[in-house]
Design a protein around this motif. Structure first.
Motif, PDB file in Angstrom:
ATOM      1  N   PRO A 178       0.842  -1.206   0.000  1.00  0.00           N
ATOM      2  CA  PRO A 178       0.000   0.000   0.000  1.00  0.00           C
ATOM      3  C   PRO A 178       0.881   1.262   0.000  1.00  0.00           C
ATOM      4  N   VAL A 179       1.207   1.741  -1.186  1.00  0.00           N
ATOM      5  CA  VAL A 179       2.182   2.833  -1.316  1.00  0.00           C
ATOM      6  C   VAL A 179       1.587   3.953  -2.160  1.00  0.00           C
ATOM      7  N   GLU A 180       1.856   5.195  -1.744  1.00  0.00           N
ATOM      8  CA  GLU A 180       1.521   6.360  -2.575  1.00  0.00           C
ATOM      9  C   GLU A 180       2.792   7.170  -2.785  1.00  0.00           C
ATOM     10  N   LEU A 181       3.207   7.277  -4.018  1.00  0.00           N
ATOM     11  CA  LEU A 181       4.375   8.128  -4.316  1.00  0.00           C
ATOM     12  C   LEU A 181       3.959   9.590  -4.213  1.00  0.00           C
ATOM     13  N   ILE A 182       4.860  10.410  -3.641  1.00  0.00           N
ATOM     14  CA  ILE A 182       4.591  11.849  -3.605  1.00  0.00           C
ATOM     15  C   ILE A 182       5.831  12.624  -4.040  1.00  0.00           C
ATOM     16  N   VAL A 183       5.604  13.628  -4.895  1.00  0.00           N
ATOM     17  CA  VAL A 183       6.665  14.585  -5.230  1.00  0.00           C
ATOM     18  C   VAL A 183       6.191  15.945  -4.716  1.00  0.00           C
ATOM     19  N   PHE A 184       6.842  16.413  -3.659  1.00  0.00           N
ATOM     20  CA  PHE A 184       6.457  17.696  -3.079  1.00  0.00           C
ATOM     21  C   PHE A 184       6.902  18.846  -3.990  1.00  0.00           C
ATOM     22  N   ALA A 185       6.065  19.881  -4.085  1.00  0.00           N
ATOM     23  CA  ALA A 185       6.397  21.053  -4.915  1.00  0.00           C
ATOM     24  C   ALA A 185       7.177  22.061  -4.077  1.00  0.00           C
ATOM     25  N   GLU A 186       8.305  22.523  -4.592  1.00  0.00           N
ATOM     26  CA  GLU A 186       9.103  23.592  -3.966  1.00  0.00           C
ATOM     27  C   GLU A 186       9.531  23.254  -2.534  1.00  0.00           C
ATOM     28  N   GLU A 187      10.550  22.424  -2.427  1.00  0.00           N
ATOM     29  CA  GLU A 187      11.108  22.129  -1.112  1.00  0.00           C
ATOM     30  C   GLU A 187      12.210  23.109  -0.727  1.00  0.00           C
ATOM     31  N   GLU A 188      13.076  23.446  -1.693  1.00  0.00           N
ATOM     32  CA  GLU A 188      14.336  24.128  -1.357  1.00  0.00           C
ATOM     33  C   GLU A 188      14.173  25.537  -0.796  1.00  0.00           C
ATOM     34  N   GLY A 189      13.195  26.257  -1.306  1.00  0.00           N
ATOM     35  CA  GLY A 189      13.025  27.635  -0.817  1.00  0.00           C
ATOM     36  C   GLY A 189      13.799  28.661  -1.605  1.00  0.00           C
ATOM     37  N   THR A 190      14.577  28.208  -2.588  1.00  0.00           N
ATOM     38  CA  THR A 190      15.372  29.177  -3.361  1.00  0.00           C
ATOM     39  C   THR A 190      14.558  29.819  -4.489  1.00  0.00           C
ATOM     40  N   THR A 191      13.425  29.206  -4.852  1.00  0.00           N
ATOM     41  CA  THR A 191      12.638  29.788  -5.954  1.00  0.00           C
ATOM     42  C   THR A 191      11.744  30.915  -5.456  1.00  0.00           C
ATOM     43  N   PHE A 192      11.086  30.685  -4.300  1.00  0.00           N
ATOM     44  CA  PHE A 192      10.136  31.694  -3.798  1.00  0.00           C
ATOM     45  C   PHE A 192      10.588  32.294  -2.456  1.00  0.00           C
ATOM     46  N   GLY A 193      11.801  31.982  -2.029  1.00  0.00           N
ATOM     47  CA  GLY A 193      12.321  32.580  -0.803  1.00  0.00           C
ATOM     48  C   GLY A 193      11.785  31.942   0.466  1.00  0.00           C
ATOM     49  N   LEU A 194      11.056  30.851   0.343  1.00  0.00           N
ATOM     50  CA  LEU A 194      10.470  30.178   1.518  1.00  0.00           C
ATOM     51  C   LEU A 194      10.382  28.697   1.178  1.00  0.00           C
ATOM     52  N   GLY A 195      10.883  27.854   2.076  1.00  0.00           N
ATOM     53  CA  GLY A 195      11.004  26.440   1.768  1.00  0.00           C
ATOM     54  C   GLY A 195       9.749  25.620   2.018  1.00  0.00           C
ATOM     55  N   MET A 196       9.709  24.449   1.432  1.00  0.00           N
ATOM     56  CA  MET A 196       8.664  23.442   1.675  1.00  0.00           C
ATOM     57  C   MET A 196       7.265  23.991   1.485  1.00  0.00           C
ATOM     58  N   LEU A 197       7.087  24.746   0.410  1.00  0.00           N
ATOM     59  CA  LEU A 197       5.783  25.380   0.157  1.00  0.00           C
ATOM     60  C   LEU A 197       4.715  24.340  -0.156  1.00  0.00           C
TER      61      LEU A 197
END
Lengths: 406, 406
Positions: free
Chosen positions: B112-131
């Motif tokens: 029972p697995v769900e793959l997830i790709v989180f959007a904008e983790e680093e914080g370098t694109t919008f100045g705030l991480g893990m959005l």
């Protein structure tokens, strides 16, 4: 002789200030060969023509104006400065000397005067200062002018082609000292001393020497959260340590020579991201003093210490001298001529040394050169808040008119 | 159960690495919502479909994939990480957890697995991480997502609209903890410890807390030659003193807590010209520790000291906290499940703490969360030279498969 008119001077300053790449509230930006710079130069050219002059542009991009009655070959006094600016600079730096020269042309139609506007004095457009005067004086050749680049990637030769710069004519149009009686450049002090001491004008007897360097530190970009302080090779932290050292070195050297300063004005950090330990930092070093021995001693200490500071942090350093200009004594007889002219107007001018460099430093070895400083309010310069009194500038024009007619 | 295949993992890493805004020799740049990021996400989506999954994107822009036989409502294990990168970053940060999840989907079709790709983790694109994870977890609302901006001036909502981000559906699609058994994120360590100690995998039991600040110093731009050292209010020299202080503060605090680090990663100087005393300097401060008391004590000292250092130089200071994230303990039972699964494969996994932040820190309060670290060669990360062993990543995939099937 006609009268020097402060209102005309004020209008010239305002008009030139209106040409800027940035909104005026943010300061005045006229990079050499930019549209704003071209408009300002066109204004000066028109004013010179209205004063009855012919104009020409030499192969290095400097603008010249003389009365036809004088002719281009008769010995004359050069008078002028520059209209390019640092980014978001003030209204008076350079412009003061250009509008003074315009007013001298208008007020002293019989005097042997040649107005000059030097191309690219500041050094912020192509990374190297006084390009126009150096090229005219033969201190820079076409190869050097093709190697410096502006923010758009154009060389001085490329960007200047539309404004009269021409590598093929450089040698033929080089400054011919025999055509000149001397050079007088009027400039704002850009320091706080004269304003503080209520001195409107001073005679500059020497210009500080300058060394410039480009310093580049290479460490390792790494994760800001998971890299321990011990495992870091942080290029910005290394730059910070060097900047602090240079500040203390300047204070130390200035003990014996108060005109000694060191500035780190420009820095670029890579990758410049909030959560990455900086892997690379590159910065400029600008070192000036009125004493050659102080410059030698300072350079020796700097060249010995910076690699040690970098090495202790595991940073690779590249330290490259990009400019070296000696201390320049100005011409004693031209200085005396200015003092005497002021005396006839009832003024006593004190002496000053210039902390800043000027095109005068380039021409001084070739033609008898002196400068007049006008007081800068609170010493603020290279800043939108730069301010000088129009009446002080008019006084400078009167002294120059008197000096050139005697 | 099928076999975990290191060759498939290696191919996934290579393919994702091929999508970059910059030439690969300069490192990998995939800002969130950029064309390179979109291509990488499309690759993951295609691979998940080829493994037999359905995919969907939630209103915060995170990509999800599950087998239709499992259905979207049945309790499942979340497994994944992120594909956005810092500028000129490496091939493994984030990508390691995504390719592990892909391989788990392929190798354990019944789990029972769900793959997830989180959007904008680093914080370098919008100045705030893990959005992406914060918005999905309900920790950021639409107003916050519309206030952060990328280099092109677009908000997260604007730039993400083409990629499924939708303010109107945010509340309805918020993370429903009841649908999840837990989250396991596999990630590279980004520190030097495991590689040095020959540890291929470790169980992360806690994630460091983080405070971020924006510090801005206002002095006076002035001429680099004519302004004496005493008359200067040099914003970059002030920043250098603060950077040095922060470095010593971190070393001091790390004495009691080796996972304590402070980084100034980003700085902007104005006017940033070689011959102008800097009038303004703005920089980021990133402060992390595994100990809450150390964070409190460090913040207290920093908030007291920085204004004093600035004030002593006549600089105005603005110091603004831009992010505060507490130390996050990970779920003891999921950690134990990972240890037990590894034990059945004949491996003994040591514990680790994460110096870096991860999306796991955002989800941990809502679903039982743990992480597996894979050794990073020489601890290098956020750097093109970032490197991990594919066989270690394959080992992580085997442990996860074993943990999810038990």
């Amino acid at each position: 002789m006609r009268e020097v008119d402060p209102a005309r001077i004020a209008r010239d300053i305002e008009c030139i200030a209106s040409f800027s790449e940035t909104d005026r509230s943010a300061g005045h930006s006229r990079p050499t060969f930019s549209p704003a710079w071209a408009q300002a130069r066109e204004y000066v050219l028109q004013q010179a023509r209205e004063a009855g002059c012919e104009t020409r542009v030499d192969a290095a991009g400097n603008l010249h104006a003389r009365r036809p009655s004088l002719g281009w070959d008769a010995p004359a006094w050069l008078c002028g400065s520059h209209i390019d600016s640092v980014p978001t600079g003030g209204r008076f730096d350079g412009v003061t000397g250009v509008v003074t020269a315009l007013e001298v042309l208008r007020a002293a139609p019989g005097a042997p005067v040649e107005l000059i506007v030097f191309a690219e004095e500041e050094g912020t457009t192509f990374g190297l200062g006084m390009l126009g005067s150096k090229a005219w004086a033969g201190a820079l050749d076409a190869a050097a002018l093709s190697s410096v680049r502006n923010a758009q990637g154009q060389s001085f030769l490329e960007a200047g082609a539309a404004f009269g710069v021409d590598a093929d004519r450089l040698a033929a149009e080089r400054l011919a000292p025999s055509r000149y009686l001397g050079l007088v450049e009027v400039h704002v002090e850009q320091g706080a001393g004269m304003w503080r001491d209520h001195v409107p004008l001073a005679v500059v007897t020497a210009i500080n020497g300058r060394r410039q360097y480009r310093c580049s530190l290479q460490g390792a970009a790494n994760h800001a959260g998971s890299t321990t302080m011990e495992d870091r090779r942080d290029a910005l932290a290394g730059a910070a340590e060097i900047i602090r050292y240079l500040e203390s070195l300047a204070r130390d050297l200035a003990d014996g020579s108060p005109r000694t300063v060191i500035t780190v004005g420009r820095i670029e950090v890579h990758p410049n991201a909030i959560n990455v330990v900086p892997g690379r930092a590159a910065f400029s070093i600008d070192f000036r003093s009125s004493s050659e021995p102080v410059i030698s001693r300072g350079e020796e200490r700097l060249l010995a210490r910076l690699p040690r500071l970098a090495g202790a942090r595991g940073l690779a350093i590249q330290l490259q001298q990009t400019e070296t200009l000696p201390v320049v004594p100005l011409d004693a007889s031209v200085c005396q001529r200015l003092r005497a002219a002021a005396g006839r107007l009832g003024l006593q001018l004190p002496d000053a040394a210039s902390g800043a460099l000027h095109d005068s430093a380039i021409l001084a070895p070739l033609v008898p050169t002196a400068m007049l400083f006008v007081a800068s309010k609170d010493g603020i310069s290279h800043n939108p808040a730069e301010e000088s009194r129009v009446e002080d500038i008019a006084l400078a024009a009167r002294v120059v008119v008197e000096a050139f007619q005697s």
